[in-house]
Write a protein that holds these residues in place. Structure first.
Motif, short mmCIF file in Angstrom:
data_model
loop_
_atom_site.label_atom_id
_atom_site.label_comp_id
_atom_site.label_asym_id
_atom_site.label_seq_id
_atom_site.Cartn_x
_atom_site.Cartn_y
_atom_site.Cartn_z
N ALA A 58 -7.03 -3.25 -6.82
CA ALA A 58 -7.85 -2.06 -6.59
C ALA A 58 -6.98 -0.88 -6.19
N THR A 59 -7.33 0.29 -6.69
CA THR A 59 -6.72 1.55 -6.28
C THR A 59 -7.74 2.66 -6.45
N GLU A 60 -7.65 3.67 -5.60
CA GLU A 60 -8.56 4.80 -5.73
C GLU A 60 -8.02 5.83 -6.72
N SER A 61 -6.79 5.66 -7.17
CA SER A 61 -6.16 6.62 -8.08
C SER A 61 -6.38 6.22 -9.54
N SER A 62 -6.99 7.12 -10.30
CA SER A 62 -7.26 6.81 -11.71
C SER A 62 -5.98 6.69 -12.52
N HIS A 81 -11.74 0.39 -8.74
CA HIS A 81 -11.78 1.25 -7.56
C HIS A 81 -12.12 0.37 -6.35
N PRO A 82 -11.60 0.68 -5.16
CA PRO A 82 -11.89 -0.15 -3.98
C PRO A 82 -13.38 -0.38 -3.72
N LEU A 83 -14.23 0.61 -4.01
CA LEU A 83 -15.67 0.40 -3.81
C LEU A 83 -16.22 -0.65 -4.77
N HIS A 84 -15.72 -0.66 -5.99
CA HIS A 84 -16.15 -1.69 -6.94
C HIS A 84 -15.61 -3.06 -6.54
N ASN A 104 0.81 -1.21 0.00
CA ASN A 104 0.00 0.00 0.00
C ASN A 104 0.84 1.27 0.00
N SER A 111 -4.38 3.39 -11.70
CA SER A 111 -5.15 2.34 -12.37
C SER A 111 -4.68 2.18 -13.82
N THR A 162 -15.14 -4.09 -3.47
CA THR A 162 -16.00 -4.53 -2.37
C THR A 162 -17.31 -5.09 -2.92
#
Length: 87
Positions: A46-50, A66-69, A4, A53, A71
């Motif tokens: 997963a990463t929150e950074s576009s 994305h981390p939400l996807h 991370n 990604s 999950t």
């Protein structure tokens, strides 16, 4: 989780620039992280950074979410896995 805190090498739009001091250098910086992912055998990244990604997708040729996807995908798989255990 693989790592991370390791840089993917993109650094904003730096990795989108042509040549040795742009794309090539950014891929070299990201190589350590790419190797960690390959060695882990993980099927979901997963990463929150576009921009991360885009860099990881380019470096590994895998889908990054994305981390939400992530999950959401895991929660949708859980009922199917539980059902297969009960048969």
């Amino acid at each position: 989780m693989v790592e991370n805190g390791t840089c993917c090498g993109m650094a904003g739009t730096f990795g989108m620039k042509r040549g040795d001091l742009g794309y090539n250098l950014s891929m070299a910086v990201g190589d350590h992280l790419f190797r960690l992912f390959r060695e882990s055998g993980r099927k979901l990244i997963a990463t929150e950074s576009s921009v991360c990604s885009m860099q990881i997708t380019d470096g590994l040729g895998v889908r990054v979410v994305h981390p939400l996807h992530a999950t959401e995908e895991v929660s949708l798989q859980a009922p199917r896995e539980m059902a297969s255990l009960s048969t």
